[in-house]
Scaffold this active site. Structure first.
Site, PDB file in Angstrom:
ATOM      1  N   GLY A 160       0.229   0.230  -6.863  1.00  0.00           N
ATOM      2  CA  GLY A 160      -1.002   0.986  -7.121  1.00  0.00           C
ATOM      3  C   GLY A 160      -2.261   0.133  -7.209  1.00  0.00           C
ATOM      4  O   GLY A 160      -3.308   0.512  -6.686  1.00  0.00           O
ATOM      5  N   SER A 179       4.039  -1.922 -12.165  1.00  0.00           N
ATOM      6  CA  SER A 179       2.840  -1.697 -12.984  1.00  0.00           C
ATOM      7  C   SER A 179       2.046  -2.969 -13.273  1.00  0.00           C
ATOM      8  O   SER A 179       1.472  -3.120 -14.349  1.00  0.00           O
ATOM      9  CB  SER A 179       3.204  -0.968 -14.283  1.00  0.00           C
ATOM     10  OG  SER A 179       3.714   0.317 -13.988  1.00  0.00           O
ATOM     11  N   HIS A 200      13.186  -1.769  -1.113  1.00  0.00           N
ATOM     12  CA  HIS A 200      12.369  -1.230  -2.205  1.00  0.00           C
ATOM     13  C   HIS A 200      13.099  -0.036  -2.824  1.00  0.00           C
ATOM     14  O   HIS A 200      13.739   0.747  -2.114  1.00  0.00           O
ATOM     15  CB  HIS A 200      10.998  -0.806  -1.658  1.00  0.00           C
ATOM     16  CG  HIS A 200      10.023  -0.488  -2.748  1.00  0.00           C
ATOM     17  ND1 HIS A 200      10.068   0.692  -3.453  1.00  0.00           N
ATOM     18  CD2 HIS A 200       9.005  -1.208  -3.282  1.00  0.00           C
ATOM     19  CE1 HIS A 200       9.106   0.677  -4.365  1.00  0.00           C
ATOM     20  NE2 HIS A 200       8.446  -0.464  -4.284  1.00  0.00           N
ATOM     21  N   TRP A 240       0.815  -1.224   0.000  1.00  0.00           N
ATOM     22  CA  TRP A 240       0.000   0.000   0.000  1.00  0.00           C
ATOM     23  C   TRP A 240       0.844   1.269   0.000  1.00  0.00           C
ATOM     24  O   TRP A 240       0.316   2.367  -0.133  1.00  0.00           O
ATOM     25  CB  TRP A 240      -0.925  -0.002   1.231  1.00  0.00           C
ATOM     26  CG  TRP A 240      -2.149  -0.844   1.059  1.00  0.00           C
ATOM     27  CD1 TRP A 240      -2.393  -1.761   0.061  1.00  0.00           C
ATOM     28  CD2 TRP A 240      -3.314  -0.848   1.900  1.00  0.00           C
ATOM     29  NE1 TRP A 240      -3.625  -2.324   0.235  1.00  0.00           N
ATOM     30  CE2 TRP A 240      -4.217  -1.799   1.360  1.00  0.00           C
ATOM     31  CE3 TRP A 240      -3.674  -0.160   3.056  1.00  0.00           C
ATOM     32  CZ2 TRP A 240      -5.464  -2.054   1.948  1.00  0.00           C
ATOM     33  CZ3 TRP A 240      -4.909  -0.424   3.642  1.00  0.00           C
ATOM     34  CH2 TRP A 240      -5.796  -1.353   3.087  1.00  0.00           C
ATOM     35  N   LYS A 241       2.135   1.140   0.201  1.00  0.00           N
ATOM     36  CA  LYS A 241       3.010   2.317   0.311  1.00  0.00           C
ATOM     37  C   LYS A 241       2.424   3.279   1.369  1.00  0.00           C
ATOM     38  O   LYS A 241       1.853   2.806   2.343  1.00  0.00           O
ATOM     39  CB  LYS A 241       3.218   2.967  -1.056  1.00  0.00           C
ATOM     40  CG  LYS A 241       3.701   1.920  -2.088  1.00  0.00           C
ATOM     41  CD  LYS A 241       4.203   2.512  -3.358  1.00  0.00           C
ATOM     42  CE  LYS A 241       4.675   1.378  -4.283  1.00  0.00           C
ATOM     43  NZ  LYS A 241       5.266   1.872  -5.520  1.00  0.00           N
ATOM     44  N   GLY A 285       5.126   2.137 -10.945  1.00  0.00           N
ATOM     45  CA  GLY A 285       4.203   3.277 -10.973  1.00  0.00           C
ATOM     46  C   GLY A 285       4.141   3.990 -12.311  1.00  0.00           C
ATOM     47  O   GLY A 285       3.536   5.055 -12.426  1.00  0.00           O
ATOM     48  N   GLU A 296      12.034  -5.868  -9.618  1.00  0.00           N
ATOM     49  CA  GLU A 296      11.212  -4.698  -9.924  1.00  0.00           C
ATOM     50  C   GLU A 296      12.045  -3.671 -10.687  1.00  0.00           C
ATOM     51  O   GLU A 296      12.754  -2.871 -10.064  1.00  0.00           O
ATOM     52  CB  GLU A 296      10.721  -4.037  -8.632  1.00  0.00           C
ATOM     53  CG  GLU A 296       9.814  -4.889  -7.785  1.00  0.00           C
ATOM     54  CD  GLU A 296       8.937  -4.014  -6.910  1.00  0.00           C
ATOM     55  OE1 GLU A 296       7.714  -4.081  -7.068  1.00  0.00           O
ATOM     56  OE2 GLU A 296       9.461  -3.248  -6.093  1.00  0.00           O
TER      57      GLU A 296
HETATM   58  P1  PGA Z   1       3.363  -0.359  -8.852  1.00  0.00           P
HETATM   59  O1  PGA Z   1       4.403  -0.480  -7.636  1.00  0.00           O
HETATM   60  O2  PGA Z   1       2.606  -1.662  -8.905  1.00  0.00           O
HETATM   61  O3  PGA Z   1       2.490   0.797  -8.467  1.00  0.00           O
HETATM   62  O4  PGA Z   1       4.153  -0.120 -10.081  1.00  0.00           O
HETATM   63  C1  PGA Z   1       5.117  -1.666  -7.451  1.00  0.00           C
HETATM   64  C2  PGA Z   1       6.034  -1.513  -6.285  1.00  0.00           C
HETATM   65  O5  PGA Z   1       6.508  -0.404  -6.030  1.00  0.00           O
HETATM   66  O6  PGA Z   1       6.314  -2.499  -5.590  1.00  0.00           O
END
Ligand code: PGA
Length: 251
Positions: A232, A210, A97, A12-13, A175, A169
């Site tokens: 997201g 993404s 991250h 969820w950040k 994002g 990642e």
């Molecule tokens: P995202 O983020 O799915 O919004 O691209 C992935 C992440 O930061 O782990």
């Protein structure tokens, strides 16, 4: 940790609220059949961990955290330790991250120390690695990712390293709305698996960047991929439920 069932981790950040925890977990728990057979993990911000732990109690979804202190205890104002997280029922923790590497100054030494802290209390570290757009353009993706992995590997040794989950990642994919191509994901993750296999290590590799309900099935069913790390698209319950159910269908 075995590599059998697919894993979907929602990060969820710095988003969410007590209300979101309540409505989100209700949707997810009311529809468990849709993602039976895969493991789902939710990583809310620290302040929502207890509410999330309470809401998830007794159900199939695991609790995760987004960060952990490199220290065990003591005079470290603002930090949250691994024992504190474990005592709330946190089973996994995202470490390294790219947002923390880039904006919080986390280097490989700090990341390795955090991995050690998590393992010391039995939490599974989800170690994030990935290259920048410039590194990709130079053709350095594989080397960059292996460098990030090998620093931690050398710091903790291959036996402990085998207990990790690794999330590939690409930083430019996070994002941005553009995922890495399946060819690129396959190339990088095949190389990681091969290098680790030489050391006798087999661990789950996730893809993040993404991921959404539309691409989850295709990416998660790649033979080198054990699951997805989702930012997201993990904030809206309906979308995340569909993402999980599409992953379960492709599993
Ligand atoms: P995202 O983020 O799915 O919004 O691209 C992935 C992440 O930061 O782990």
């Amino acid at each position: 940790m075995g590599v059998k069932s697919k894993i979907v981790i929602g990060n969820w950040k710095m988003n969410g609220s007590a209300e979101l925890v309540e409505s989100f977990t209700r949707t997810m728990l009311d529809n468990q059949a849709a993602y039976a057979g895969i493991r789902v993990v939710l990583c809310p911000p620290f302040t929502l961990l207890q509410a999330m732990a309470d809401a998830l109690e007794g159900g199939p979804i695991l609790l995760g955290a987004q960060n952990v202190s490199e220290f065990e205890q003591g005079a470290h104002t603002g930090e949250i330790s691994a024992p504190m997280l474990a005592s709330m029922g946190t089973k996994m923790v995202i470490i390294g991250h790219s947002e923390r590497r880039a904006s919080r100054g986390e280097n490989d030494r700090i990341i390795a120390a955090k991995v050690k802290q998590a393992l010391s209390v039995g939490m599974v570290p989800v170690l994030c690695v990935g290259e920048t757009a410039e590194e990709k353009a130079r053709g350095d993706s594989g080397a960059v990712v292996w460098q990030q992995l090998s620093v931690v590997l050398h710091a903790i040794g291959s036996e402990l390293f085998g207990q990790l989950i690794v999330a590939y990642e690409p930083i430019w994919a996070i994002g941005s709305g553009s995922t890495a191509s399946t060819d690129d994901i396959l190339t990088i993750t095949t190389a990681i698996h091969a290098k680790l296999a030489q050391l006798g290590i087999q661990l789950p590799l996730l893809y993040g960047g993404s991921v959404n309900a539309g691409n989850a099935a295709q990416i998660s069913s790649l033979p080198t991929i054990s699951g997805l790390l989702v930012g997201g698209a993990s904030l809206q319950a309906g979308q995340f439920l569909l993402l999980c159910s599409n992953t379960a269908k492709g599993a």
